[in-house]
Scaffold this motif. Structure first.
Motif, PDB file in Angstrom:
ATOM      1  N   TYR A  37       0.848  -1.189   0.000  1.00  0.00           N
ATOM      2  CA  TYR A  37       0.000   0.000   0.000  1.00  0.00           C
ATOM      3  C   TYR A  37       0.883   1.239   0.000  1.00  0.00           C
ATOM      4  O   TYR A  37       1.578   1.506   0.980  1.00  0.00           O
ATOM      5  CB  TYR A  37      -0.904   0.018   1.234  1.00  0.00           C
ATOM      6  CG  TYR A  37      -1.999  -1.028   1.206  1.00  0.00           C
ATOM      7  CD1 TYR A  37      -3.115  -0.866   0.389  1.00  0.00           C
ATOM      8  CD2 TYR A  37      -1.914  -2.175   1.989  1.00  0.00           C
ATOM      9  CE1 TYR A  37      -4.135  -1.827   0.369  1.00  0.00           C
ATOM     10  CE2 TYR A  37      -2.923  -3.135   1.972  1.00  0.00           C
ATOM     11  CZ  TYR A  37      -4.030  -2.955   1.158  1.00  0.00           C
ATOM     12  OH  TYR A  37      -5.026  -3.887   1.128  1.00  0.00           O
ATOM     13  N   LEU A  38       0.854   1.954  -1.102  1.00  0.00           N
ATOM     14  CA  LEU A  38       1.657   3.172  -1.219  1.00  0.00           C
ATOM     15  C   LEU A  38       0.746   4.387  -1.115  1.00  0.00           C
ATOM     16  O   LEU A  38      -0.375   4.371  -1.636  1.00  0.00           O
ATOM     17  CB  LEU A  38       2.348   3.215  -2.587  1.00  0.00           C
ATOM     18  CG  LEU A  38       3.331   2.091  -2.897  1.00  0.00           C
ATOM     19  CD1 LEU A  38       3.704   2.123  -4.373  1.00  0.00           C
ATOM     20  CD2 LEU A  38       4.565   2.222  -2.027  1.00  0.00           C
ATOM     21  N   THR A  39       1.241   5.406  -0.460  1.00  0.00           N
ATOM     22  CA  THR A  39       0.449   6.633  -0.406  1.00  0.00           C
ATOM     23  C   THR A  39       1.289   7.812  -0.848  1.00  0.00           C
ATOM     24  O   THR A  39       2.416   7.990  -0.409  1.00  0.00           O
ATOM     25  CB  THR A  39      -0.082   6.889   1.012  1.00  0.00           C
ATOM     26  OG1 THR A  39      -0.740   5.711   1.465  1.00  0.00           O
ATOM     27  CG2 THR A  39      -1.070   8.049   1.020  1.00  0.00           C
ATOM     28  N   SER A  40       0.701   8.590  -1.755  1.00  0.00           N
ATOM     29  CA  SER A  40       1.352   9.806  -2.207  1.00  0.00           C
ATOM     30  C   SER A  40       0.319  10.919  -2.187  1.00  0.00           C
ATOM     31  O   SER A  40      -0.591  10.959  -3.002  1.00  0.00           O
ATOM     32  CB  SER A  40       1.887   9.588  -3.622  1.00  0.00           C
ATOM     33  OG  SER A  40       2.453  10.787  -4.078  1.00  0.00           O
ATOM     34  N   ALA A  41       0.447  11.800  -1.207  1.00  0.00           N
ATOM     35  CA  ALA A  41      -0.529  12.889  -1.072  1.00  0.00           C
ATOM     36  C   ALA A  41       0.077  14.149  -1.661  1.00  0.00           C
ATOM     37  O   ALA A  41       0.447  15.062  -0.946  1.00  0.00           O
ATOM     38  CB  ALA A  41      -0.885  13.080   0.391  1.00  0.00           C
TER      39      ALA A  41
END
Ligand SMILES: Nc1ncnc2c1ncn2[C@@H]1O[C@H](COP(=O)(O)OP(=O)(O)O)[C@@H](O)[C@H]1O
Ligand SMILES: [Mg+2]
Lengths: 453, 252
Positions: free
Chosen positions: A182-186
């Motif tokens: 699970y990657l997050t890029s905000a």
């Protein structure tokens, strides 16, 4: 006059915006789950430090933050390869900001009947299994405990969209590990995502799963729920690695249901976020099970890392072993709460819990609470907690071999947590996490070079 | 090489070393024998720089350097090696990583270049062979789960890797069967050279059959009460420490 209470925070507000979109996803039963969960969450709201289970963890950041619903971001394969886990050789299922990213996932020839992919795709062949388990494993209804708090399961379920699904039919052993990433890029402002994972291992099946939560950039909130179902004699080694962006919030619940004779190992490696909270809840629903909960957490700066574990010994003759270690520097805050419930029926329970912490600075703190609640009489339950400095003898031993004191200290701090990583039996995963641990500690701990190993 | 003069040391308020004089020249091997509790390990610890011992008077010099002023790691860099009576287990640190950190630190502080990974591996593998050990040991954690004998062997292995100029072996023979004892002695003898010195601490004569000392000293109650050649060790073995006590009493 403005009543502050009536100003809903973004986690509530988003629901009315998202409702329509959410309802298009999954079978009708999902819609029922979502509605119920949203009602429950709205009723209780976000926990505060007045709530027993969140006593030491301020969640004001969630109350105040404006988290927009997550939408996909573009991350390319090269970026993934550059991350700590980019080189893991596994059947990989990747999500970016909660959305399935097939282009970053790997297709493999799987044994017959095995499914590894998104919940959305899994519904086609496995709707029965998904509907049967989803939400059922994570619930604490009917379980012991007077302070049970399921709010972050409700919140995740309220926004249930996609997630990872792993299904092994009876008797199948997977050779390769599974990697759920699970990657997050905000990159467009704060966002919230709700990863959901369901792992079902039917009777006599056997797998190793790495579940990773990695931040690429920005400020965000990850509210993850993982449910694991182990049928009779199933074996799962489940490593969870969490390394979010430093200004973010991660709250994850990992709920496990163990059938008779099953073996579950959790290796929980947390490098944290600004606020990181893990709950690991294991329900032992058959005799002769074995449960290993290993934890290694490292926090610096103003990080807060809160590990809550609970093991429900509901049946006789089950063994559980738990070792949680925490390293904290600067102003970091650590919490460990380990519950072991031994139900009236659960004679011959053998439960052993240890938690240890090393504080590298006088301003780092840890709050530790073992909580054993035993309702059977013929059981063996032990717990031990140490908060300490490094052992003098070990330090002198290293120094006497020519390693200067600061480096020797660093090495021992590393070793303290690395001992937990040694429990991981997938060599590439163990190596990668050891390296990540090394990097995390390197700067503050003056660690000697490790290249070429 | 090693000059100890009138060394007094205490732990808390108990005086344990009560005036030790010892001079070890390069190329020599000395044995220090003495009953349990006589202060042998204390002497070894003070040489290596373990904290908790207060030196109240006297001096310890290595090639003219004041050891007592140095940190333990600096002493190691200066060439001191202590084979521990009770080696410590360090879970989570592999032997390879540990030895590489040690060797490179020592080399760096001597102004030598660090060994590349492949040169280092060549170096330690030759020592694995010398000490008749398994290569798999290298990737295991330092001493973790080792038997008493394996730990002792590992101490000598580390010594072989670090090639100190002064090696102090504290009861390295205890817990070893005869085959292991020979391997250990072999490792120690391989290190013997005109520019190195070895101090063997033991309370049995057995090891000295294999590591033959030039001098034997008897330590009792914090003092060296008698010194002699290797035959002194045989005499001790035969007559026990009682004979020394009697001799001392008759002199008094
Ligand atoms: N750290 C310590 N604290 C208290 N007493 C000690 C300590 N180390 C050694 N001693 C005491 O000093 C004496 C000498 O011990 P030691 O040097 O270990 O003797 P040996 O190695 O000859 O058996 C013993 O009486 C022992 O109890
Ligand atoms: Mg001793």
């Amino acid at each position: 006059m403005i009543d502050l209470k009536s100003t809903p925070h973004s986690l509530i507000e988003n629901f009315s915006l998202m409702k329509g979109l959410l309802s298009t996803y999954g079978p009708d039963s999902f819609q029922v789950l979502r509605e119920q969960a949203f009602r429950s969450f709205s009723e209780f709201g976000l926990p505060t430090t007045k709530d027993e289970e969140f006593k030491y963890l301020s969640l004001k950041a969630l109350e105040d933050g404006r988290f927009a619903p997550a939408y996909g971001a573009t991350i390319d394969r090269y970026q993934v390869e550059q991350t700590a886990v980019g080189q893991v050789d596994a059947i990989t299922v990747t999500f970016v900001n909660g959305e399935y990213a097939p282009e970053l996932s790997s297709a493999h020839l799987l044994p017959k009947g095995v499914f590894i992919g998104s919940i959305r795709d899994g519904l086609a062949a496995h709707e029965g299994s998904i509907v049967r388990h989803l939400g059922e494993i994570a619930t604490l209804k009917g379980k012991l405990g007077t302070t049970n708090d399921e709010r972050f399961v409700y919140l995740n379920t309220a926004y249930l969209t996609d997630g990872a699904f792993v299904y092994l039919p009876k008797g199948v052993s997977l050779e390769l590990p599974v990697h759920i990433l699970y990657l997050t890029s905000a990159d467009h402002g704060p966002l919230v995502s709700f990863p959901r994972t369901l792992i079902v291992l039917e009777e006599n099946s056997d797998a190793k799963v790495l579940e990773t939560y990695l931040g690429i950039e920005g400020v965000y909130f990850t509210n993850a729920v993982t449910e694991v179902f182990l049928g009779e004699s199933a074996i799962l080694e489940h490593t969870r690695f969490q390394d979010e962006q430093i200004e973010s919030v991660h709250i994850g619940v990992n709920a496990v249901h163990q059938g008779a004779d099953s073996i579950y190992t959790s290796n929980n490696v947390t490098f944290g976020a600004r606020i990181a909270r893990n709950d690991v809840n294991v329900w032992l629903d058959g005799e002769h099970t074995e449960t290993w909960l290993n934890g290694a957490s490292v926090g610096f700066g103003h990080q807060a890392i809160d590990n809550h574990t609970r093991i429900d010994h509901a049946k006789p003759n089950c063994n559980s072993f738990e070792v949680y270690k925490t390293i904290l520097g600067d102003h970091a805050l650590g919490v460990f709460n380990g519950k072991i419930f031994v139900y009236e029926d659960a004679q011959k329970t053998d439960a052993k819990q240890t938690n240890k912490a090393i504080l590298l600075s006088p301003t780092a703190t840890i709050n530790t609470k073992p909580q054993l609640e035993i309702f059977a009489d013929d059981v063996k339950c032990t717990h031990g907690a140490t908060i300490g400095q490094l052992r003098e003898e070990s330090l002198f031993y290293l120094q006497s071999r020519g390693i200067p004191k600061p480096e020797a200290q660093g090495l021992l701090v590393y070793a303290f947590a690395a001992e937990v990583l040694e429990k991981i039996t997938i060599p590439t995963v163990r190596d990668i996490l050891e390296k990540a641990l090394f990097e995390k500690l390197k700067e503050s701990q003056k660690l000697p070079d490790q290249d070429g190993e | 090489m090693l000059e100890i003069k009138n060394l007094h040391a205490r732990v808390e308020d108990k005086e344990i070393l009560r005036g030790i004089d010892l001079s070890v020249k390069a190329g020599e091997t000395h044995a220090i024998m003495g009953p349990n509790g006589s202060g042998k390990s204390t002497l070894a610890s003070v040489i290596a720089g373990k904290s908790g011992y207060e030196v109240t008077s006297g001096s310890v010099e290595l090639n003219g350097l004041d050891l007592l002023e140095m940190e333990p790691a600096e002493r190691a860099a200066a060439g001191v090696f202590l084979a521990f009576q009770y080696p410590v287990e360090i879970p989570g640190v592999t032997n390879t990583y540990f030895l590489r950190a040690a060797l490179n630190n020592i080399r760096r502080s001597r102004g030598e270049h660090e060994l590349s990974m492949s040169d280092f591996m060549k170096h330690i593998k030759s020592k694995v062979l010398l000490m008749d050990m398994e290569n798999s040991l290298l990737s295991r954690s330092v001493n973790e789960g080792f038997s008493g004998g394996e730990k002792k062997r590992n101490e000598i292995f580390q010594m072989a890797v670090l090639e100190p100029s002064l090696a102090v072996l504290d009861e390295t023979d205890s817990g070893l069967d005869i085959d292991a004892l020979k391997v250990v002695a072999n490792g120690v003898n391989a290190l013997r050279s005109p520019d190195r010195a070895i101090v063997v601490v033991t309370h049995y004569q057995r090891l000295l059959n294999y590591i033959v000392p030039d001098y034997v000293h008897i330590l009792m109650d914090g003092r060296i009460v008698k010194s002699g050649g290797k035959e002194l060790a045989f005499e001790l073995e035969e007559k026990g420490y009682g004979f020394v006590e009697e001799e001392l009493a008759s002199k008094a």
